[in-house]
Design a protein around this motif. Structure first.
Motif, PDB file in Angstrom:
ATOM      1  N   LEU A 123      -5.220   0.369  -3.090  1.00  0.00           N
ATOM      2  CA  LEU A 123      -5.187   1.607  -3.866  1.00  0.00           C
ATOM      3  C   LEU A 123      -5.198   2.830  -2.960  1.00  0.00           C
ATOM      4  O   LEU A 123      -4.436   3.779  -3.165  1.00  0.00           O
ATOM      5  N   PHE A 124      -6.084   2.825  -1.953  1.00  0.00           N
ATOM      6  CA  PHE A 124      -6.187   3.983  -1.062  1.00  0.00           C
ATOM      7  C   PHE A 124      -4.878   4.213  -0.315  1.00  0.00           C
ATOM      8  O   PHE A 124      -4.456   5.357  -0.123  1.00  0.00           O
ATOM      9  N   THR A 125      -4.243   3.128   0.121  1.00  0.00           N
ATOM     10  CA  THR A 125      -2.972   3.283   0.828  1.00  0.00           C
ATOM     11  C   THR A 125      -1.930   3.922  -0.087  1.00  0.00           C
ATOM     12  O   THR A 125      -1.239   4.872   0.297  1.00  0.00           O
ATOM     13  N   CYS A 126      -1.827   3.409  -1.330  1.00  0.00           N
ATOM     14  CA  CYS A 126      -0.821   3.930  -2.262  1.00  0.00           C
ATOM     15  C   CYS A 126      -1.123   5.378  -2.660  1.00  0.00           C
ATOM     16  O   CYS A 126      -0.217   6.224  -2.693  1.00  0.00           O
ATOM     17  N   LEU A 127      -2.391   5.680  -2.961  1.00  0.00           N
ATOM     18  CA  LEU A 127      -2.741   7.049  -3.340  1.00  0.00           C
ATOM     19  C   LEU A 127      -2.506   8.001  -2.164  1.00  0.00           C
ATOM     20  O   LEU A 127      -2.052   9.136  -2.352  1.00  0.00           O
ATOM     21  N   GLY A 180       2.624  -3.044   2.201  1.00  0.00           N
ATOM     22  CA  GLY A 180       2.511  -2.467   0.863  1.00  0.00           C
ATOM     23  C   GLY A 180       3.121  -1.077   0.782  1.00  0.00           C
ATOM     24  O   GLY A 180       3.711  -0.702  -0.235  1.00  0.00           O
ATOM     25  N   GLY A 181       2.986  -0.311   1.861  1.00  0.00           N
ATOM     26  CA  GLY A 181       3.592   1.020   1.883  1.00  0.00           C
ATOM     27  C   GLY A 181       5.110   0.938   1.768  1.00  0.00           C
ATOM     28  O   GLY A 181       5.734   1.701   1.010  1.00  0.00           O
ATOM     29  N   ALA A 201       2.541  -2.499  -5.571  1.00  0.00           N
ATOM     30  CA  ALA A 201       2.245  -2.366  -4.140  1.00  0.00           C
ATOM     31  C   ALA A 201       0.773  -2.681  -3.868  1.00  0.00           C
ATOM     32  O   ALA A 201       0.440  -3.349  -2.881  1.00  0.00           O
ATOM     33  N   THR A 202      -0.114  -2.206  -4.760  1.00  0.00           N
ATOM     34  CA  THR A 202      -1.540  -2.482  -4.580  1.00  0.00           C
ATOM     35  C   THR A 202      -1.812  -3.978  -4.658  1.00  0.00           C
ATOM     36  O   THR A 202      -2.540  -4.546  -3.828  1.00  0.00           O
TER      37      THR A 202
END
Lengths: 222, 222, 222
Positions: A123-127, A180-181, A201-202
């Motif tokens: 989640l942190f990567t996507c946000l 994921g990115g 992605a998450t």
């Protein structure tokens, strides 16, 4: 008139700057859940080093918010969300209490926490990528900022307890965030709706992490 | 005309931004005394780790100015005062010389330094809150920035010498800053004159710290 | 008309801000060579701590770009060049591969690397001063930012591998950068052409460093 129009447009810019500095509202719950999970890991890490409850609180707060704060500072999007909402302080307090009360159960819930941690990373990567996209950055810079958002809190946690950061030894951690990115940016390119793209992605990042933990994967051995 | 007025008002904004980025001038002496005390503690900590005089100077400079610099970066108030006045460099040089010359007397003056350090913590916390107030932040964010201003230099000092930061073990340190921050905001609310409010809050923080040292208080035992 | 002129001048300001945030284009090659050299030293340092190739890449990237990134954050010149050009990522990847392949030869090429490292320190210090000069800073602040640009990457490298940063023990490192900074500013004052001034100052820093390594100079013994 011309001046007023420009003034108005300047105002819009200011407001759009304010609104774009926060992650999309619909992800607030997940963002805060991620902060909680990371803060618990930080508070427990501090406890293992003999820190008192205030030290546990500070390490928890830094672990939960460090990634997002560094991202804000790097893109000049100050003050960071840590200073825009009191929720992060309350979450870190709750995480400290949880770590105090829950520590005796830690061995049993360690597996559960690993799963939450994997989703938090995702989640942190996507946000982080979504926030960076509002600042018109190149695709590779989006990936870098996503990885920073997802991993830097844990790096600070390990530095504060004087350990070589785990990310430098369990490298599948950051690798999962990078993969994921790329998935998120690829789905954006294909026109997939934003919430669906973030969810996919998450899930991908979390799945890679969980498989890596289960099979103790790392790049050297694979 | 309308445009010119707006231009003029834009200029005022620029100037007010410059002036508000520094702590109130009347506290400059105390600010610089606080930097000196913290820089001495940093230089001595470096010396204890076998650092040379340049290393002592750098650790002293970072200890004395780290808290204020992180505060500046977090609220987007750059460049930090470290780069706005050469005084901080001169103070760090003086602190290094003092630490070199004074180290043999250190055991005797340790108690004196503890008292100065307690006042430095108090002053830095209050000045940090005053700077943050000029940036229209919520009350809890003021407290957070005050604590960062008062304590982060010491955290960096301990990280650079590879020790788990003392703040995470002697938690009454940050707790004193938090209590003093609430006192300062409470006195502001009651309409007490700013210098008196700062003096009272600083004294409160210093007193709590000195009592905590004398009775070796920490949250676990109390 | 008046408004349009102001708008145009505002645009020029924006563009000049963008262009001044990068070091002069003619030094790009040397800048990137410096990043490569520092990144190799970071990747090898990570390898010596048992890190995997991803950890080596991250430590290399941080070592190569940390100084410039901190400088950008301190002067409010965000985003840092690390996020403005993908070259730094590619350079860090190349440095990791080089460190992997070249490590067995490391003892033999250690002397060569020391020389490159000395030139990297010199170039980074001078380029850091040039960037800071575009932000209207006082001469002593230019020196401070030059030293930060030249040395902070190595400080981060040592912190991430849990060593007391070498700069605090081999202090002739930063001293060389300070002397070179004064030489650069002195040549500017004398009206020497900028490229010649940078070349002379860089050579001076590199020469001081190489002599210091050869004769194991440090301030305590001299």
């Amino acid at each position: 008139m011309g001046c007023q129009e420009r003034l108005f447009s300047a105002k819009s810019l200011v407001f759009s700057h304010i609104s774009r500095s926060s992650p999309p509202a619909m992800f607030d719950f997940w963002d805060q859940l991620g902060v909680f999970i990371f803060a618990v890991s930080g508070a427990l890490a501090g406890r293992a080093k003999g820190m008192d409850y205030f030290g546990m609180f500070v390490v928890g707060l830094i672990t939960g918010t460090g990634g997002g704060t560094l991202r804000s500072v790097l893109i000049g999007d100050t003050p960071p969300t840590l200073l825009q909402s009191p929720n992060y302080l309350l979450i870190a307090i709750a995480a400290t209490v949880f770590a105090f009360v829950g520590a005796p159960l830690w061995n049993r819930i360690k597996r559960v926490i690993s799963i939450f941690d994997a989703f938090g990373l995702g989640l942190f990567t996507c946000l982080g990528i979504r926030v960076a996209q509002n600042h018109d950055m190149a695709w590779w810079a989006l990936i870098v900022l996503g990885v920073i958002s997802g991993t830097f809190g844990g790096v600070l946690r390990d530095l504060l307890r004087m350990e070589v950061p785990l990310i430098f030894r369990r490298e599948i951690y950051a690798t999962a965030a990078i993969i994921g990115g790329f998935i998120l940016l690829g789905l954006d390119e294909l026109g997939v709706a934003s919430p669906a793209a973030i969810a996919i992605a998450t899930l991908s990042i979390a799945t890679i992490r969980i498989l890596a933990i289960r099979y103790s994967l790392n790049h050297s051995k694979s």
